[in-house]
Design a protein around this motif. Structure first.
Motif, PDB file in Angstrom:
ATOM      1  N   ARG A   1       0.835  -1.191   0.000  1.00 57.55           N
ATOM      2  CA  ARG A   1       0.000   0.000   0.000  1.00 57.55           C
ATOM      3  C   ARG A   1       0.872   1.244   0.000  1.00 57.55           C
ATOM      4  N   PRO A   2       0.445   2.297  -0.714  1.00 55.43           N
ATOM      5  CA  PRO A   2       1.246   3.522  -0.691  1.00 55.43           C
ATOM      6  C   PRO A   2       1.278   4.118   0.715  1.00 55.43           C
ATOM      7  N   ARG A   3       2.388   4.659   1.070  1.00 58.27           N
ATOM      8  CA  ARG A   3       2.578   5.251   2.383  1.00 58.27           C
ATOM      9  C   ARG A   3       2.782   6.753   2.227  1.00 58.27           C
ATOM     10  N   PRO A   4       2.289   7.527   3.178  1.00 56.88           N
ATOM     11  CA  PRO A   4       2.577   8.959   3.129  1.00 56.88           C
ATOM     12  C   PRO A   4       4.050   9.180   3.430  1.00 56.88           C
ATOM     13  N   PRO A   5       4.625  10.264   2.919  1.00 51.56           N
ATOM     14  CA  PRO A   5       6.034  10.504   3.226  1.00 51.56           C
ATOM     15  C   PRO A   5       6.206  10.783   4.713  1.00 51.56           C
ATOM     16  N   LEU A   6       7.352  10.410   5.230  1.00 54.20           N
ATOM     17  CA  LEU A   6       7.643  10.685   6.633  1.00 54.20           C
ATOM     18  C   LEU A   6       7.899  12.171   6.810  1.00 54.20           C
ATOM     19  N   ALA A   7       7.529  12.690   7.941  1.00 54.15           N
ATOM     20  CA  ALA A   7       7.848  14.078   8.258  1.00 54.15           C
ATOM     21  C   ALA A   7       9.346  14.173   8.530  1.00 54.15           C
ATOM     22  N   CYS A   8       9.878  15.398   8.506  1.00 55.81           N
ATOM     23  CA  CYS A   8      11.290  15.592   8.824  1.00 55.81           C
ATOM     24  C   CYS A   8      11.594  14.948  10.175  1.00 55.81           C
ATOM     25  N   HIS A   9      12.701  14.251  10.237  1.00 54.57           N
ATOM     26  CA  HIS A   9      13.085  13.647  11.511  1.00 54.57           C
ATOM     27  C   HIS A   9      14.593  13.453  11.566  1.00 54.57           C
ATOM     28  N   TRP A  10      15.102  13.362  12.756  1.00 59.95           N
ATOM     29  CA  TRP A  10      16.529  13.172  12.979  1.00 59.95           C
ATOM     30  C   TRP A  10      16.820  11.700  13.238  1.00 59.95           C
ATOM     31  N   VAL A  11      17.939  11.247  12.707  1.00 58.58           N
ATOM     32  CA  VAL A  11      18.426   9.898  12.961  1.00 58.58           C
ATOM     33  C   VAL A  11      19.752  10.053  13.697  1.00 58.58           C
ATOM     34  N   GLU A  12      19.876   9.355  14.804  1.00 62.38           N
ATOM     35  CA  GLU A  12      21.113   9.447  15.586  1.00 62.38           C
ATOM     36  C   GLU A  12      21.895   8.148  15.452  1.00 62.38           C
TER      37      GLU A  12
ATOM     38  N   ARG B   1      12.919  21.803   3.906  1.00 62.83           N
ATOM     39  CA  ARG B   1      14.108  21.272   4.579  1.00 62.83           C
ATOM     40  C   ARG B   1      15.065  20.606   3.600  1.00 62.83           C
ATOM     41  N   LEU B   2      14.571  20.112   2.500  1.00 65.22           N
ATOM     42  CA  LEU B   2      15.433  19.494   1.501  1.00 65.22           C
ATOM     43  C   LEU B   2      16.399  20.523   0.935  1.00 65.22           C
ATOM     44  N   HIS B   3      15.902  21.746   0.735  1.00 61.36           N
ATOM     45  CA  HIS B   3      16.737  22.808   0.177  1.00 61.36           C
ATOM     46  C   HIS B   3      17.552  23.539   1.235  1.00 61.36           C
TER      47      HIS B   3
ATOM     48  N   GLY C   1      13.665  27.056   9.356  1.00 56.09           N
ATOM     49  CA  GLY C   1      12.824  26.980  10.539  1.00 56.09           C
ATOM     50  C   GLY C   1      11.395  26.618  10.198  1.00 56.09           C
ATOM     51  N   ALA C   2      11.023  26.807   8.949  1.00 52.43           N
ATOM     52  CA  ALA C   2       9.634  26.581   8.547  1.00 52.43           C
ATOM     53  C   ALA C   2       9.499  25.236   7.837  1.00 52.43           C
ATOM     54  N   CYS C   3       9.436  24.199   8.614  1.00 48.97           N
ATOM     55  CA  CYS C   3       9.204  22.865   8.057  1.00 48.97           C
ATOM     56  C   CYS C   3       7.781  22.841   7.504  1.00 48.97           C
ATOM     57  N   THR C   4       7.612  22.351   6.302  1.00 46.05           N
ATOM     58  CA  THR C   4       6.276  22.310   5.686  1.00 46.05           C
ATOM     59  C   THR C   4       5.629  20.929   5.768  1.00 46.05           C
ATOM     60  N   CYS C   5       6.210  20.038   6.555  1.00 49.63           N
ATOM     61  CA  CYS C   5       5.596  18.721   6.746  1.00 49.63           C
ATOM     62  C   CYS C   5       4.249  18.894   7.447  1.00 49.63           C
ATOM     63  N   PRO C   6       3.275  18.055   7.095  1.00 49.92           N
ATOM     64  CA  PRO C   6       1.985  18.154   7.782  1.00 49.92           C
ATOM     65  C   PRO C   6       2.131  17.771   9.250  1.00 49.92           C
ATOM     66  N   THR C   7       1.440  18.508  10.092  1.00 50.59           N
ATOM     67  CA  THR C   7       1.435  18.186  11.521  1.00 50.59           C
ATOM     68  C   THR C   7       0.514  16.995  11.755  1.00 50.59           C
ATOM     69  N   LEU C   8       0.565  16.447  12.950  1.00 47.62           N
ATOM     70  CA  LEU C   8      -0.346  15.344  13.271  1.00 47.62           C
ATOM     71  C   LEU C   8      -1.795  15.797  13.151  1.00 47.62           C
ATOM     72  N   ALA C   9      -2.077  17.036  13.552  1.00 52.28           N
ATOM     73  CA  ALA C   9      -3.442  17.567  13.431  1.00 52.28           C
ATOM     74  C   ALA C   9      -3.857  17.639  11.965  1.00 52.28           C
ATOM     75  N   ASP C  10      -2.922  18.065  11.083  1.00 51.84           N
ATOM     76  CA  ASP C  10      -3.215  18.112   9.648  1.00 51.84           C
ATOM     77  C   ASP C  10      -3.483  16.713   9.101  1.00 51.84           C
TER      78      ASP C  10
END
Length: 101
Positions: free
Chosen positions: A9-20, A35-37, A42-51
């Motif tokens: 099944r298609p998956r939504p893209p992951l929001a920005c996240h850090w990998v340690e 964030r890619l560019h 500071g203005a991440c355009t990933c959808p929030t959980l509420a979105d």
């Protein structure tokens, strides 16, 4: 029962996240174009959980409306066939044909 596997099944893209890494090195995995560019943007355009919740609820509501509409058509067709003088035979023939699938 759906034959679609969960992994296909298609998956939504992951929001920005850090990998340690084990050595404490951190990598930002961008999930949005902002964030890619510019990783420091500071203005991440990933959808929030509420979105995401709002989108999921809207899609659910649309699917439920479509199902109700199809159900209305189905019920109207079945009622029309049953009202036909040969309705019982028509339904029996349909059941016999579908059992061979």
């Amino acid at each position: 029962m759906s034959t679609t596997k969960e992994t296909t099944r298609p998956r939504p893209p992951l929001a920005c996240h850090w990998v340690e890494e084990p050595d404490s090195t951190r990598w930002l995995v961008p999930g949005c174009v902002a964030r890619l560019h510019d990783i420091d943007a500071g203005a991440c355009t990933c959808p929030t959980l509420a979105d995401q919740l709002e989108t999921a609820q809207r899609e659910r509501d649309e699917a439920q409306r479509a199902r109700r509409s199809l159900r209305s058509w189905h019920d109207a067709i079945v009622a029309t066939v049953h009202a036909h003088p040969d309705g019982t035979q028509i339904m029996k023939n349909a059941a016999d044909r579908s059992s061979g699938c």
